[in-house]
Design an enzyme around this catalytic site. Structure first.
Site, PDB file in Angstrom:
ATOM      1  N   GLU A  57      11.064 -26.221 108.957  1.00 56.88           N
ATOM      2  CA  GLU A  57      11.496 -25.449 108.122  1.00 56.88           C
ATOM      3  C   GLU A  57      13.148 -25.046 107.986  1.00 56.88           C
ATOM      4  O   GLU A  57      12.932 -24.076 106.958  1.00 56.88           O
ATOM      5  CB  GLU A  57      11.448 -23.574 109.682  1.00 56.88           C
ATOM      6  CG  GLU A  57      10.081 -23.721 109.974  1.00 56.88           C
ATOM      7  CD  GLU A  57       9.153 -25.051 111.255  1.00 56.88           C
ATOM      8  OE1 GLU A  57       9.299 -24.894 112.777  1.00 56.88           O
ATOM      9  OE2 GLU A  57      10.229 -26.014 111.475  1.00 56.88           O
ATOM     10  N   CYS A  89      14.167 -23.823 115.730  1.00 54.96           N
ATOM     11  CA  CYS A  89      14.273 -23.114 114.108  1.00 54.96           C
ATOM     12  C   CYS A  89      14.590 -22.111 114.762  1.00 54.96           C
ATOM     13  O   CYS A  89      14.439 -21.050 113.384  1.00 54.96           O
ATOM     14  CB  CYS A  89      12.891 -24.477 114.079  1.00 54.96           C
ATOM     15  SG  CYS A  89      12.910 -25.991 113.802  1.00 54.96           S
TER      16      CYS A  89
END
Length: 350
Positions: A57, A89
């Protein structure tokens, strides 16, 4: 909320395609790919290359830059919300201003397992479940992260009459089948063999025919018979020897000088589950068991494997070791032709 839009499915499938690029290189971390989309255009893409490096990500959002504001993120596994080698994340997603997150699968890690979805939603980020057709890319991860027991793949090469030895050449299968096995090696954390295989074949156990990622090598050697010049001890990967607690100390010290890890166990006849528990403690999430016959049969009999790859060559031999249990397992399966050989791929638990 379920979404079935063709473009959403396409972006998610692309994330999976990115994820598998690091097959075998992420340690005990899952395979994850991510795609950032804004106004129907892909502006960022990424995958988790190896343990300790940025997650998919973050890689994708870094490529997208400031354009992440109000963009969509497609990721095949729920983003993490825990501190490990890298920050969570979910924090990066929130700070990037992502509007919607499409997730194909919830992370089975007990420390995550839906928690990230809750965090994102609390920050007014829409989270959309976008499941794909069944995928096996993180099957090993789901087992290891919930049990701390590695995913076990058994591989065996057989003649048509179920013999694993007695043939004239070192290899009974064709080169395409051997390349397939080397590709399997490149996708696991370690390859495991018994000492008899080392003494009789002196294998390398690398992925040299595909050259992607050579795994760790595990040798089961109760009496510490391994030669110091064995190919499996070549220092191009992690090397681990399981041996008896009464093994010669000087030999253990010689192995240590070569950088080989020695794991001492009681006795000389190890239950496969005991081995797997110790391997899991070494942070190895998946193994490929390549033999020999005794080691292979133990995993079959004790039912401590998850998948079986049986390569059957179009030859028969009169001598050699027979593995009748393998025939019982594969006889109802439909094979795939690999070169001159037939491959039977069986999952023990679907």
């Amino acid at each position: 909320m379920q979404i079935s839009d063709t473009y959403d499915q396409m972006y998610m499938q692309y994330a999976v395609t990115l994820a598998v690029k690091s097959n075998g290189q992420t340690g005990i971390n899952p395979l994850v790919g991510a795609v950032v989309v804004r106004n129907g255009k892909i502006i960022g893409r990424g995958f988790h290359r190896r343990i300790g490096e940025a997650h998919a990500e973050v890689v994708a959002m870094t490529e997208a830059g400031a354009s992440t504001r109000d963009a969509d993120l497609y990721v095949n596994l729920e983003p993490c919300c825990t501190h490990g080698y890298t920050p969570p994340c979910v924090d990066a997603i929130i700070n990037a201003g992502i509007k919607r997150v499409f997730i194909a699968e919830t992370d089975p890690n007990p420390a995550v397992n839906g928690k990230s979805i809750e965090i994102l939603r609390r920050h007014n980020i829409q989270v959309i479940n976008l499941p794909l057709p069944p995928s096996h890319i993180n099957r090993w991860y789901r087992k290891y992260i919930t049990t701390k027991i590695p995913y076990v793949i058994l591989k065996i090469a057989l003649t048509e009459n179920m013999k694993i030895s007695g043939f004239d050449n070192k290899y009974v299968t064709s080169e395409p089948a051997r390349r397939y096995v080397h590709a399997l090696r490149s996708q696991v954390g370690a390859v495991l063999v018994g000492i008899n295989t080392v003494l009789s074949d002196d294998p390398y156990l690398t992925d040299r025919l595909v050259g992607r990622h050579s795994p760790a090598r595990i040798i089961i050697d109760p009496y510490l018979e391994i030669p110091m010049n064995a190919h499996v001890l070549t220092p191009d990967a992690r090397r681990i020897v399981f041996t008896g607690s009464n093994s010669d100390r000087r030999t253990i010290e010689e192995l240590q000088k070569l950088g080989v890890e020695s794991i001492l166990l009681e006795g000389d006849n190890y239950a496969t589950m005991d081995l797997l528990e110790r391997i899991g403690m070494l942070k190895i999430g998946s193994i490929l068991v390549e033999g020999g016959g005794q080691t292979f049969t133990r995993f079959l009999q004790e039912k401590t494997y998850d998948a079986l790859y049986a390569f059957v060559a179009p030859v028969t031999v009169r001598e050699g070791i027979e593995v009748p249990l393998a025939k019982t397992i594969i006889e109802r399966e439909k094979p795939e032709k690999i070169g001159e050989d037939m491959l039977y791929h069986v999952y023990r638990n679907n």
